[in-house]
Design a protein around this motif. Sequence first.
Motif, PDB file in Angstrom:
ATOM      1  N   LEU A  70       0.933  -1.184   0.171  1.00  0.00           N
ATOM      2  CA  LEU A  70       0.012  -0.074   0.062  1.00  0.00           C
ATOM      3  C   LEU A  70       0.901   1.317  -0.087  1.00  0.00           C
ATOM      4  N   VAL A  71       0.450   2.297  -0.581  1.00  0.00           N
ATOM      5  CA  VAL A  71       1.063   3.617  -0.698  1.00  0.00           C
ATOM      6  C   VAL A  71       0.140   4.550  -0.099  1.00  0.00           C
ATOM      7  N   LEU A  72       0.599   5.287   0.766  1.00  0.00           N
ATOM      8  CA  LEU A  72      -0.213   6.309   1.334  1.00  0.00           C
ATOM      9  C   LEU A  72       0.744   7.834   1.352  1.00  0.00           C
ATOM     10  N   PRO A  73       1.027   8.112   0.114  1.00  0.00           N
ATOM     11  CA  PRO A  73       2.012   9.355   0.024  1.00  0.00           C
ATOM     12  C   PRO A  73       1.645  10.703   0.834  1.00  0.00           C
ATOM     13  N   ASP A  80       4.716  18.017 -14.280  1.00  0.00           N
ATOM     14  CA  ASP A  80       5.704  19.146 -14.672  1.00  0.00           C
ATOM     15  C   ASP A  80       6.724  19.349 -13.735  1.00  0.00           C
ATOM     16  N   GLY A  81       6.885  18.618 -12.473  1.00  0.00           N
ATOM     17  CA  GLY A  81       8.076  18.373 -11.453  1.00  0.00           C
ATOM     18  C   GLY A  81       7.711  18.936 -10.424  1.00  0.00           C
ATOM     19  N   SER A  82       6.389  19.671 -10.387  1.00  0.00           N
ATOM     20  CA  SER A  82       6.041  20.278  -9.041  1.00  0.00           C
ATOM     21  C   SER A  82       5.445  19.445  -8.066  1.00  0.00           C
ATOM     22  N   LEU A  83       5.404  19.767  -6.731  1.00  0.00           N
ATOM     23  CA  LEU A  83       5.144  18.923  -5.640  1.00  0.00           C
ATOM     24  C   LEU A  83       3.665  19.360  -5.170  1.00  0.00           C
ATOM     25  N   ARG A  84       2.760  18.801  -4.835  1.00  0.00           N
ATOM     26  CA  ARG A  84       1.712  18.968  -4.080  1.00  0.00           C
ATOM     27  C   ARG A  84       1.607  17.901  -2.943  1.00  0.00           C
ATOM     28  N   ALA A  85       1.234  18.528  -1.587  1.00  0.00           N
ATOM     29  CA  ALA A  85       1.191  17.858  -0.515  1.00  0.00           C
ATOM     30  C   ALA A  85      -0.462  17.441  -0.470  1.00  0.00           C
ATOM     31  N   VAL A  86      -0.511  16.078   0.114  1.00  0.00           N
ATOM     32  CA  VAL A  86      -1.875  15.612   0.518  1.00  0.00           C
ATOM     33  C   VAL A  86      -2.218  16.364   1.661  1.00  0.00           C
ATOM     34  N   ASN A 105       4.963   5.656   3.037  1.00  0.00           N
ATOM     35  CA  ASN A 105       4.419   7.138   2.749  1.00  0.00           C
ATOM     36  C   ASN A 105       5.449   7.753   1.757  1.00  0.00           C
ATOM     37  N   GLY A 106       6.111   7.052   0.923  1.00  0.00           N
ATOM     38  CA  GLY A 106       6.913   7.606  -0.241  1.00  0.00           C
ATOM     39  C   GLY A 106       6.321   8.537  -1.041  1.00  0.00           C
ATOM     40  N   ARG A 107       6.980   9.314  -1.943  1.00  0.00           N
ATOM     41  CA  ARG A 107       6.117  10.075  -2.930  1.00  0.00           C
ATOM     42  C   ARG A 107       5.668   9.312  -3.876  1.00  0.00           C
ATOM     43  N   MET A 108       4.547   9.871  -4.429  1.00  0.00           N
ATOM     44  CA  MET A 108       3.876   9.169  -5.765  1.00  0.00           C
ATOM     45  C   MET A 108       3.989  10.161  -6.897  1.00  0.00           C
ATOM     46  N   ALA A 109       4.878   9.557  -8.029  1.00  0.00           N
ATOM     47  CA  ALA A 109       4.809  10.194  -9.342  1.00  0.00           C
ATOM     48  C   ALA A 109       3.548  10.302 -10.009  1.00  0.00           C
ATOM     49  N   CYS A 110       3.469  11.498 -10.762  1.00  0.00           N
ATOM     50  CA  CYS A 110       2.103  11.265 -11.701  1.00  0.00           C
ATOM     51  C   CYS A 110       2.537  11.192 -13.313  1.00  0.00           C
ATOM     52  N   ARG A 146      -8.006  23.780  -7.192  1.00  0.00           N
ATOM     53  CA  ARG A 146      -8.771  24.747  -7.815  1.00  0.00           C
ATOM     54  C   ARG A 146     -10.086  24.841  -6.947  1.00  0.00           C
ATOM     55  N   ALA A 147     -10.708  23.948  -6.305  1.00  0.00           N
ATOM     56  CA  ALA A 147     -11.962  24.044  -5.434  1.00  0.00           C
ATOM     57  C   ALA A 147     -11.600  24.424  -4.104  1.00  0.00           C
ATOM     58  N   GLY A 148     -10.290  24.352  -3.753  1.00  0.00           N
ATOM     59  CA  GLY A 148     -10.048  24.714  -2.156  1.00  0.00           C
ATOM     60  C   GLY A 148     -10.625  23.513  -1.377  1.00  0.00           C
ATOM     61  N   VAL A 149     -10.306  22.413  -1.867  1.00  0.00           N
ATOM     62  CA  VAL A 149     -10.784  21.058  -0.912  1.00  0.00           C
ATOM     63  C   VAL A 149      -9.588  20.210  -0.724  1.00  0.00           C
ATOM     64  N   PRO A 150      -9.668  19.488   0.311  1.00  0.00           N
ATOM     65  CA  PRO A 150      -8.344  18.587   0.719  1.00  0.00           C
ATOM     66  C   PRO A 150      -8.309  17.447  -0.171  1.00  0.00           C
ATOM     67  N   PHE A 151      -7.265  16.693  -0.255  1.00  0.00           N
ATOM     68  CA  PHE A 151      -7.013  15.525  -1.223  1.00  0.00           C
ATOM     69  C   PHE A 151      -6.417  14.463  -0.525  1.00  0.00           C
ATOM     70  N   LEU A 152      -6.337  13.187  -0.724  1.00  0.00           N
ATOM     71  CA  LEU A 152      -5.433  12.265  -0.284  1.00  0.00           C
ATOM     72  C   LEU A 152      -5.267  11.081  -1.491  1.00  0.00           C
TER      73      LEU A 152
END
Length: 225
Positions: A70-73, A80-86, A105-110, A146-152
């Motif tokens: 399981l991966v829970l980053p 584009d190389g930028s990072l987004r925190a959950v 908890n390692g990073r996920m690449a898109c 864009r919506a100003g909501v949390p994500f996981l």
Amino acid sequence: MIRLGILTGLQVEADLLRALPRQAPLVACSGADAAHARAVAWDLVERGAEALISFGLAGGLAEGLNAGTLVLPSEIRLHDGSLRAVDPTWREAVQERMKGLHPSNGRMACVPLVLETLAEKKALAERSSAVAADMESEAVAVAARRAGVPFLVLRAVADPWDAVVPSPILTALATNGSLSVFAAAVELVRQPRHLSALLRLARDGHRALAALRTALNHLGSLDPP
């Protein structure tokens, strides 16, 4: 209660979410298409989702992450190389309820396309420092900002670092995220060299789906705290 929206790439991933409590979340499947995933993720917001999750299978990039891990980053790396925190509070709450399952908890690449070779996987791992990759998390992150909501993000490794998805599977994927067994069989007849890779993916994919099912059973609900 916060209305939860969950994005998957495949129908088999979406089917697992039927085990969630009666307060069912909004679930959408983008068909393993990164471009389509953006529209589908935003549609979840327009349908009332106040929190978003990217859920399903992932390709492993790091050695040691076996099929079913399981991966829970804590963060994802966009194309584009930028990072987004959950959302950290949400992630910590989910991790606490998943004690004993040992999610990474390692990073996920898109990625915009399925990684078809081991060389592509190696190159992505080196430039992203990610342990796994998927095609839907970027869409979720973009819609959430864009919506100003949390994500996981909650994923399970289906093809480890030393394996790739064989071409008969890619050919058999429908735009709605379902898999045509007939189409896969036809393609396999044309390219029998993929048989061993296909059998391995079937075994490893089963382990990954079982891990996701176990995680859902542990969690009971994916709702944010």
